[in-house]
Design a protein around this motif. Structure first.
Motif, PDB file in Angstrom:
ATOM      1  N   TYR A  67       0.817  -1.216   0.000  1.00  0.00           N
ATOM      2  CA  TYR A  67       0.000   0.000   0.000  1.00  0.00           C
ATOM      3  C   TYR A  67       0.850   1.265   0.000  1.00  0.00           C
ATOM      4  CZ  TYR A  67      -3.492   3.371   1.669  1.00  0.00           C
ATOM      5  OH  TYR A  67      -4.319   4.460   1.813  1.00  0.00           O
ATOM      6  N   THR A  68       2.038   1.197   0.597  1.00  0.00           N
ATOM      7  CA  THR A  68       2.918   2.367   0.652  1.00  0.00           C
ATOM      8  C   THR A  68       4.073   2.265  -0.343  1.00  0.00           C
ATOM      9  OG1 THR A  68       4.154   1.364   2.476  1.00  0.00           O
ATOM     10  CG2 THR A  68       2.358   2.847   3.061  1.00  0.00           C
ATOM     11  N   TRP A  69       3.988   1.335  -1.265  1.00  0.00           N
ATOM     12  CA  TRP A  69       4.956   1.181  -2.362  1.00  0.00           C
ATOM     13  C   TRP A  69       6.388   1.049  -1.856  1.00  0.00           C
ATOM     14  CZ3 TRP A  69       1.989   5.931  -2.532  1.00  0.00           C
ATOM     15  CH2 TRP A  69       0.746   5.796  -3.180  1.00  0.00           C
ATOM     16  N   GLN A  70       6.569   0.242  -0.825  1.00  0.00           N
ATOM     17  CA  GLN A  70       7.907   0.072  -0.280  1.00  0.00           C
ATOM     18  C   GLN A  70       8.747  -0.811  -1.199  1.00  0.00           C
ATOM     19  OE1 GLN A  70       8.983   1.739   2.149  1.00  0.00           O
ATOM     20  NE2 GLN A  70       7.132   2.451   3.179  1.00  0.00           N
ATOM     21  N   PRO A  71      10.054  -0.545  -1.272  1.00  0.00           N
ATOM     22  CA  PRO A  71      10.923  -1.384  -2.104  1.00  0.00           C
ATOM     23  C   PRO A  71      11.103  -2.766  -1.492  1.00  0.00           C
ATOM     24  CG  PRO A  71      12.227   0.190  -0.850  1.00  0.00           C
ATOM     25  CD  PRO A  71      10.787   0.562  -0.629  1.00  0.00           C
ATOM     26  N   GLU A  72      11.481  -3.716  -2.337  1.00  0.00           N
ATOM     27  CA  GLU A  72      11.757  -5.066  -1.871  1.00  0.00           C
ATOM     28  C   GLU A  72      12.841  -5.035  -0.793  1.00  0.00           C
ATOM     29  OE1 GLU A  72      10.179  -7.706  -2.995  1.00  0.00           O
ATOM     30  OE2 GLU A  72      11.368  -9.417  -2.350  1.00  0.00           O
ATOM     31  N   GLY A  73      12.665  -5.819   0.244  1.00  0.00           N
ATOM     32  CA  GLY A  73      13.668  -5.899   1.287  1.00  0.00           C
ATOM     33  C   GLY A  73      13.407  -4.997   2.467  1.00  0.00           C
ATOM     34  N   VAL A  74      12.418  -4.116   2.362  1.00  0.00           N
ATOM     35  CA  VAL A  74      12.064  -3.263   3.484  1.00  0.00           C
ATOM     36  C   VAL A  74      10.992  -3.967   4.303  1.00  0.00           C
ATOM     37  CG1 VAL A  74      10.974  -1.088   4.180  1.00  0.00           C
ATOM     38  CG2 VAL A  74      12.659  -1.118   2.338  1.00  0.00           C
ATOM     39  N   GLY A  75      11.203  -4.071   5.609  1.00  0.00           N
ATOM     40  CA  GLY A  75      10.181  -4.705   6.448  1.00  0.00           C
ATOM     41  C   GLY A  75      10.112  -6.195   6.196  1.00  0.00           C
ATOM     42  N   LYS A  76       8.950  -6.670   5.820  1.00  0.00           N
ATOM     43  CA  LYS A  76       8.725  -8.096   5.631  1.00  0.00           C
ATOM     44  C   LYS A  76       8.933  -8.471   4.170  1.00  0.00           C
ATOM     45  CE  LYS A  76       5.327  -8.280   9.375  1.00  0.00           C
ATOM     46  NZ  LYS A  76       3.948  -8.653   9.761  1.00  0.00           N
ATOM     47  N   ASP A  77       9.953  -9.276   3.906  1.00  0.00           N
ATOM     48  CA  ASP A  77      10.225  -9.701   2.540  1.00  0.00           C
ATOM     49  C   ASP A  77       9.028 -10.454   1.972  1.00  0.00           C
ATOM     50  OD1 ASP A  77      12.704  -8.604   2.533  1.00  0.00           O
ATOM     51  OD2 ASP A  77      13.762 -10.449   3.059  1.00  0.00           O
TER      52      ASP A  77
ATOM     53  N   GLN B  94      -2.875   9.462  14.338  1.00  0.00           N
ATOM     54  CA  GLN B  94      -1.780   9.865  13.463  1.00  0.00           C
ATOM     55  C   GLN B  94      -1.950   9.267  12.074  1.00  0.00           C
ATOM     56  OE1 GLN B  94       2.147   8.622  14.638  1.00  0.00           O
ATOM     57  NE2 GLN B  94       3.174  10.148  13.364  1.00  0.00           N
ATOM     58  N   VAL B  95      -2.046  10.144  11.097  1.00  0.00           N
ATOM     59  CA  VAL B  95      -2.185   9.739   9.707  1.00  0.00           C
ATOM     60  C   VAL B  95      -0.950  10.204   8.945  1.00  0.00           C
ATOM     61  CG1 VAL B  95      -3.578   9.851   7.620  1.00  0.00           C
ATOM     62  CG2 VAL B  95      -4.681  10.001   9.868  1.00  0.00           C
ATOM     63  N   LEU B  96      -0.296   9.274   8.258  1.00  0.00           N
ATOM     64  CA  LEU B  96       0.880   9.603   7.473  1.00  0.00           C
ATOM     65  C   LEU B  96       0.561   9.508   5.991  1.00  0.00           C
ATOM     66  CD1 LEU B  96       3.656   7.677   9.449  1.00  0.00           C
ATOM     67  CD2 LEU B  96       2.963  10.074   9.658  1.00  0.00           C
ATOM     68  N   LYS B  97       1.157  10.401   5.214  1.00  0.00           N
ATOM     69  CA  LYS B  97       0.951  10.437   3.771  1.00  0.00           C
ATOM     70  C   LYS B  97       2.150   9.803   3.064  1.00  0.00           C
ATOM     71  CE  LYS B  97      -2.788  13.042   4.191  1.00  0.00           C
ATOM     72  NZ  LYS B  97      -4.141  12.561   3.861  1.00  0.00           N
ATOM     73  N   TYR B  98       1.852   8.910   2.135  1.00  0.00           N
ATOM     74  CA  TYR B  98       2.873   8.301   1.299  1.00  0.00           C
ATOM     75  C   TYR B  98       2.572   8.674  -0.149  1.00  0.00           C
ATOM     76  CZ  TYR B  98       4.204   5.508   5.340  1.00  0.00           C
ATOM     77  OH  TYR B  98       4.627   5.103   6.574  1.00  0.00           O
TER      78      TYR B  98
END
Length: 478
Positions: free
Chosen positions: A84-94, A438-442
């Protein structure tokens, strides 16, 4: 063949060997040889169609576009955050970034199609039976490569790149080829193969004269897929030709004015009961956890999408409820998967092609675009509120085509994500609830690297010739 099966196992983690035993004759400990067209047909059903066991399409793909927002906080245990936040591969949970499953789901099925095509000249059966199974394999392979190149490569139409040079995905066209050491073909090469497979598959299925059931791909669905491909290529007349071939063979539209009340489980929009469905795939009877419904109290349809529905549009009550899609059956928090090729897409694809030609100066096509849009809309609005669309200019007409497609096909077939890529990859924002306060924008930026998904690490590690896509930086909400 044993080597091929091991490749399939490596890529997907499963291959339905047990179900294959009934139609494959074991020649020796190393060779399993299909002997008939019916055996190949069963091989397709058991290991080439997406519904054949294991995971379906990557549900995380449904969280990439601007039709979905997070409606409530879900900080802990939220596996969909990364897509949902378009994180790159390897960030957080693979393995939880967007598209992380699609590569390993689709390539084994492509290799199964290749096996069928390799063995087809050697099996027994009537000409029609053999042509039918070869036609299915060609269309399925085209469909899967179309998915892959639109997930893991730049759009063909991207004005800032060159499809003849941009890396696409590896073309595997023989069951005897190892995936190891196979480099990426260009985007243009992949599309060339897709078009060739489509042309051959459509011709063979139409000629075979065998009517496949709604869970098997057929030549009419092949024409519709061809129109999708030609939209990506910008070949507007070929879009018109392909969609006209669909509509000349099947033009049934579901009439929402007589559909009755929404009945998500008894009468789902995506399912065989819908008369306009050409091909229902990803097995709507297979129950699995769904990315949106499993966390249904977290992700909902966006206000921007919902604002597109006009007064009297029956889709706003039959396609969605409480800002959630109700196109598929559900059971509690568990959703049944399923996608469908529908006749209405042929009208909308043709309308856009007419509108594109109209913008190029062929003004006689403008009214043809409106005619197709209005043909669909008459089946979607109450009689008291229906009105014909009119256009105030070429750009307005194109926007009407885009909006109508968005209303009709949200939450289906990755249409919106692929269209955003095709429409110059615009910037938009997802809001993520870190907590109830708290709402964060990505932000996905204009031409963001996140519009091209990263090839999974498992594939990159196995094949040193695979080049990575550019990784976006880790996204920090603000």
């Amino acid at each position: 063949m044993k080597r091929n099966l091991s490749i399939l196992l490596l890529l997907s983690g499963f291959f339905l060997v047990s179900s294959c035993k009934k139609f494959l004759e074991e020649q020796s400990q190393t060779d399993i040889i299909p002997r008939s067209a019916s055996a190949l047909n069963e091989l397709l059903l058991g290991a080439a169609y997406i519904s054949s066991g294991g995971p379906g399409y990557d549900r995380s793909l449904r969280l990439l576009d601007d039709d979905v927002v997070q409606g409530a906080f879900y900080k802990y245990g939220n596996n969909m955050y990364f897509a949902y936040t378009w994180q790159p591969e390897g960030v957080g949970k693979d393995g939880l970034t967007g598209g992380s499953d699609s590569w390993t789901v689709l390539y084994p099925r492509i290799l199964t199609c290749n096996m069928v095509l390799d063995y087809a000249p050697k099996v027994t059966g009537t000409t029609a039976e053999i042509e039918n199974v070869v036609g299915q394999a060609c269309l399925l392979r085209a469909f899967y490569y179309f998915k892959l190149v639109n997930l893991y490569a730049k759009p063909y139409s991207d004005k800032l790149s060159d499809p003849s040079k941009d890396p696409g995905v590896p073309l595997m066209l023989s069951s005897g080829l190892s995936f190891e050491g196979k480099s990426r073909n260009t985007v243009a090469e992949v599309y060339k193969q897709i078009v060739e497979d489509l042309d051959k598959g459509i011709e063979l299925l139409e000629r075979s004269g065998k009517n496949n059931n709604v869970y098997r791909i057929n030549h009419i669905a092949g024409y519709l897929l061809s129109s999708r491909v030609q939209l990506q290529l910008g070949n507007w007349q070929k879009v018109i030709d392909a969609t006209t071939n669909v509509l000349n063979r099947k033009s049934d539209l579901m009439d929402l004015t007589t559909w009755g009340p929404a009945n998500q489980n008894g009468k789902p929009i995506i399912g065989p009961v819908n008369q306009e469905n050409l091909w229902v795939h990803s097995n709507p009877d297979e129950v699995i956890f769904d990315g949106i419904t499993q966390e249904g109290y977290s992700y909902i349809l966006s206000d921007d999408l919902i604002s597109k529905f006009e007064t009297g549009d029956l889709r706003s009550s039959i396609y969605l409820k409480n800002k959630r899609s109700i196109k598929r059956p559900t059971l509690g928090y568990v959703a049944k998967v399923g996608q469908a090729f529908r006749v209405s897409e042929a009208l909308l694809n043709r309308a856009e092609a007419y509108a594109q030609l109209n913008k190029l100066g062929q003004t006689g096509n403008g009214q043809l675009a409106l005619d197709d849009l209005n043909t669909l809309r008459k089946k979607r609005f109450t009689s008291a509120t229906y009105h014909d669309l009119v256009s105030s200019g070429a750009d307005d007409l194109l926007q009407k085509c885009y909006d109508e497609k968005r209303r009709e096909f949200f939450d289906e077939e990755n249409h919106r994500w692929f269209d955003l890529r095709r429409h110059d990859m615009p910037s938009f924002t997802h809001s993520y609830y870190e907590s109830d306060v708290q709402v964060l924008k990505y932000v996905l930026l204009d031409h963001d690297p996140g519009y091209v998904l990263q090839i999974p690490k498992i594939a990159l590690d196995k094949n040193v010739k695979l080049t990575r896509n550019p990784d976006p930086a880790r996204r920090i909400g603000h």
